[in-house]
Motif scaffolding. Structure first.
Motif, PDB file in Angstrom:
ATOM      1  N   PHE A   1       4.348   5.447  -5.515  1.00  5.00           N
ATOM      2  CA  PHE A   1       4.357   5.460  -6.979  1.00  5.00           C
ATOM      3  C   PHE A   1       3.422   6.546  -7.517  1.00  5.00           C
ATOM      4  O   PHE A   1       3.770   7.286  -8.443  1.00  5.00           O
ATOM      5  N   HIS A   2       2.240   6.649  -6.891  1.00  2.63           N
ATOM      6  CA  HIS A   2       1.269   7.655  -7.340  1.00  2.63           C
ATOM      7  C   HIS A   2       1.815   9.066  -7.140  1.00  2.63           C
ATOM      8  O   HIS A   2       1.682   9.928  -8.026  1.00  2.63           O
ATOM      9  N   ARG A   3       2.450   9.312  -5.998  1.00  2.18           N
ATOM     10  CA  ARG A   3       2.941  10.656  -5.708  1.00  2.18           C
ATOM     11  C   ARG A   3       4.129  11.038  -6.579  1.00  2.18           C
ATOM     12  O   ARG A   3       4.274  12.187  -6.978  1.00  2.18           O
ATOM     13  N   VAL A   4       4.981  10.075  -6.871  1.00  5.96           N
ATOM     14  CA  VAL A   4       6.112  10.355  -7.754  1.00  5.96           C
ATOM     15  C   VAL A   4       5.616  10.599  -9.177  1.00  5.96           C
ATOM     16  O   VAL A   4       6.096  11.487  -9.884  1.00  5.96           O
ATOM     17  N   ARG A   5       4.629   9.807  -9.579  1.00  2.00           N
ATOM     18  CA  ARG A   5       4.080   9.904 -10.940  1.00  2.00           C
ATOM     19  C   ARG A   5       3.387  11.248 -11.166  1.00  2.00           C
ATOM     20  O   ARG A   5       3.431  11.805 -12.271  1.00  2.00           O
ATOM     21  N   THR A   6       2.752  11.754 -10.143  1.00  2.00           N
ATOM     22  CA  THR A   6       2.032  13.030 -10.265  1.00  2.00           C
ATOM     23  C   THR A   6       2.797  14.126  -9.519  1.00  2.00           C
ATOM     24  O   THR A   6       2.195  15.002  -8.896  1.00  2.00           O
TER      25      THR A   6
ATOM     26  N   GLY B   1       5.318  14.421   0.193  1.00  2.00           N
ATOM     27  CA  GLY B   1       4.573  13.236   0.624  1.00  2.00           C
ATOM     28  C   GLY B   1       5.265  11.949   0.236  1.00  2.00           C
ATOM     29  O   GLY B   1       5.237  10.964   0.971  1.00  2.00           O
ATOM     30  N   ALA B   2       5.930  11.951  -0.935  1.00  2.00           N
ATOM     31  CA  ALA B   2       6.671  10.767  -1.376  1.00  2.00           C
ATOM     32  C   ALA B   2       7.809  10.462  -0.415  1.00  2.00           C
ATOM     33  O   ALA B   2       8.061   9.303  -0.065  1.00  2.00           O
TER      34      ALA B   2
ATOM     35  N   ALA C   1       0.825  -1.207   0.000  1.00  2.00           N
ATOM     36  CA  ALA C   1       0.000   0.000   0.000  1.00  2.00           C
ATOM     37  C   ALA C   1       0.861   1.259   0.000  1.00  2.00           C
ATOM     38  O   ALA C   1       0.597   2.211  -0.746  1.00  2.00           O
ATOM     39  N   LEU C   2       1.911   1.266   0.819  1.00  2.00           N
ATOM     40  CA  LEU C   2       2.794   2.433   0.865  1.00  2.00           C
ATOM     41  C   LEU C   2       3.543   2.612  -0.457  1.00  2.00           C
ATOM     42  O   LEU C   2       3.758   3.740  -0.915  1.00  2.00           O
TER      43      LEU C   2
END
Length: 360
Positions: free
Chosen positions: A80-85, A93-94, A74-75
């Protein structure tokens, strides 16, 4: 930077706590006396945890591991989501996610070191009992003890239930039901082994643990002894005795293998006696085979058909798991043993032969 620390204060406090576990561990292994003191204190804690977690009929630590893996996944997904966006605060946050993942692993590792790793540096069975592995074992001594075990197997092989192919067929329910009495007799010889045992836990993911080459494990996190119930049952009684030796704070694998044999063969139960002698024979016979194949062949001739069938069945079962997964698991465990001062790594299991010869 100061704002970053403020925004992630909880994670940084968590990190300090995890590092504190390692500080306590290194303090605990600074001397034999310190290791004995920390081992005794954590044993009380583990026993208290065991009293609670044994209220549950299933292996709790298996689900702890599953939850740990789920949390990491989950982490990683959030990371991945925070780095991608990636935009401004999302990078912040990443970094918080990376720190949280690190804290998860550091906490798990620190607790393991403190609750269990210290035991490798404390007094073990040999120091507390006076039964010590011999510096040198002659081939004649090894042959004599191996023959003794083969003869005991001949006496016991027909006293255990077998299926139509002659293979060990005692039910696992019967084996587990008798497990709490294993150490009753041997603890009279070695009083420090006396304690109240609870019936070990059966693992839900036994097949997975077979693929990794494990027949069972003791969890210092919950105080549970966990057994693989997928592998052949002929060695299950002795394996239970092995895990209950860990429950007594004995960390050394070779000492626990020795105690698995000694406790099982001293128990007033022919199923456990048979399993103990079979486990002992495997260790002794393997050593004798490497030392002198002619002597090994002569002793093997004394082995009863039932025991030979069980050995073949056990070998066939484990052969199906040979491959990269089992090799990787063995490598990880070998590295873990070496990190706690077990300089022989996995090979330290062979020391049980010296103990068996010295004792028997």
């Amino acid at each position: 930077m100061r704002d970053f620390f403020k925004r992630h204060r909880a994670v940084h406090l968590w990190l300090l706590g995890a590092l504190g576990l390692y500080a306590a561990y290194f303090l605990g292994i600074s001397s034999r006396g310190a290791a004995n003191a920390v081992s005794a204190a954590t044993q009380v804690l583990k026993d208290a945890c065991a009293r609670f977690w044994y209220l549950f009929p299933f292996s709790v630590v298996e689900w702890f591991y599953a939850a740990f893996i789920a949390a990491v996944i989950a982490l990683l997904a959030v990371l991945f989501h925070r780095v991608r966006t990636w935009r401004g605060r999302r990078l912040d946050g990443a970094c918080g996610c990376v720190l949280s993942i690190a804290c998860l692993f550091l906490t798990a590792g620190g607790l393991y070191c403190l609750l269990w790793g210290v035991n490798y540096y404390a007094d073990g069975f040999q120091e507390r009992s006076g039964v010590c592995a011999q510096a040198e074992v002659s081939v004649e001594e090894l042959e004599r003890v191996t023959a003794l075990f083969a003869d005991r197997l001949a006496d016991l092989a027909d006293r255990v239930e077998r299926d139509e192919s002659g293979v060990f067929a005692v039910s696992r329910d019967e084996i587990f039901a008798a497990s709490t009495g294993i150490y009753g007799n041997i603890s009279r010889e070695f009083p420090f082994l006396a304690r109240e045992d609870r019936t070990p836990k059966r693992m839900v993911f036994s097949r997975l643990f077979s693929a990794m080459g494990f027949t069972g494990f003791y969890s210092p996190y919950t105080g549970e002894s966990n057994l693989n119930v997928d592998c052949p049952a002929c060695l299950l009684p002795a394996t239970i005795a092995h895990e209950l030796a860990h429950q007594r704070g004995i960390a050394s694998e070779q000492e626990c293998n020795f105690l698995a044999v000694a406790a099982s063969t001293a128990f007033d139960n022919p199923v456990y006696q048979y399993s103990g002698y079979l486990m002992g024979y495997i260790h002794l016979s393997n050593a004798l085979y490497r030392a002198d194949r002619e002597r090994w062949a002569a002793v093997y001739e004394r082995l009863p058909a039932g025991a030979a069938a069980d050995l073949r069945n056990n070998s066939d079962y484990w052969a199906q798991f040979e491959g990269p997964v089992a090799e990787a698991s063995t490598k990880v465990y070998d590295t873990t043993l070496r990190s706690y001062g077990q300089t022989a790594g996995i090979q330290s299991y062979g020391t049980v032969v010296d103990l068996l010869v010295a004792y028997y």
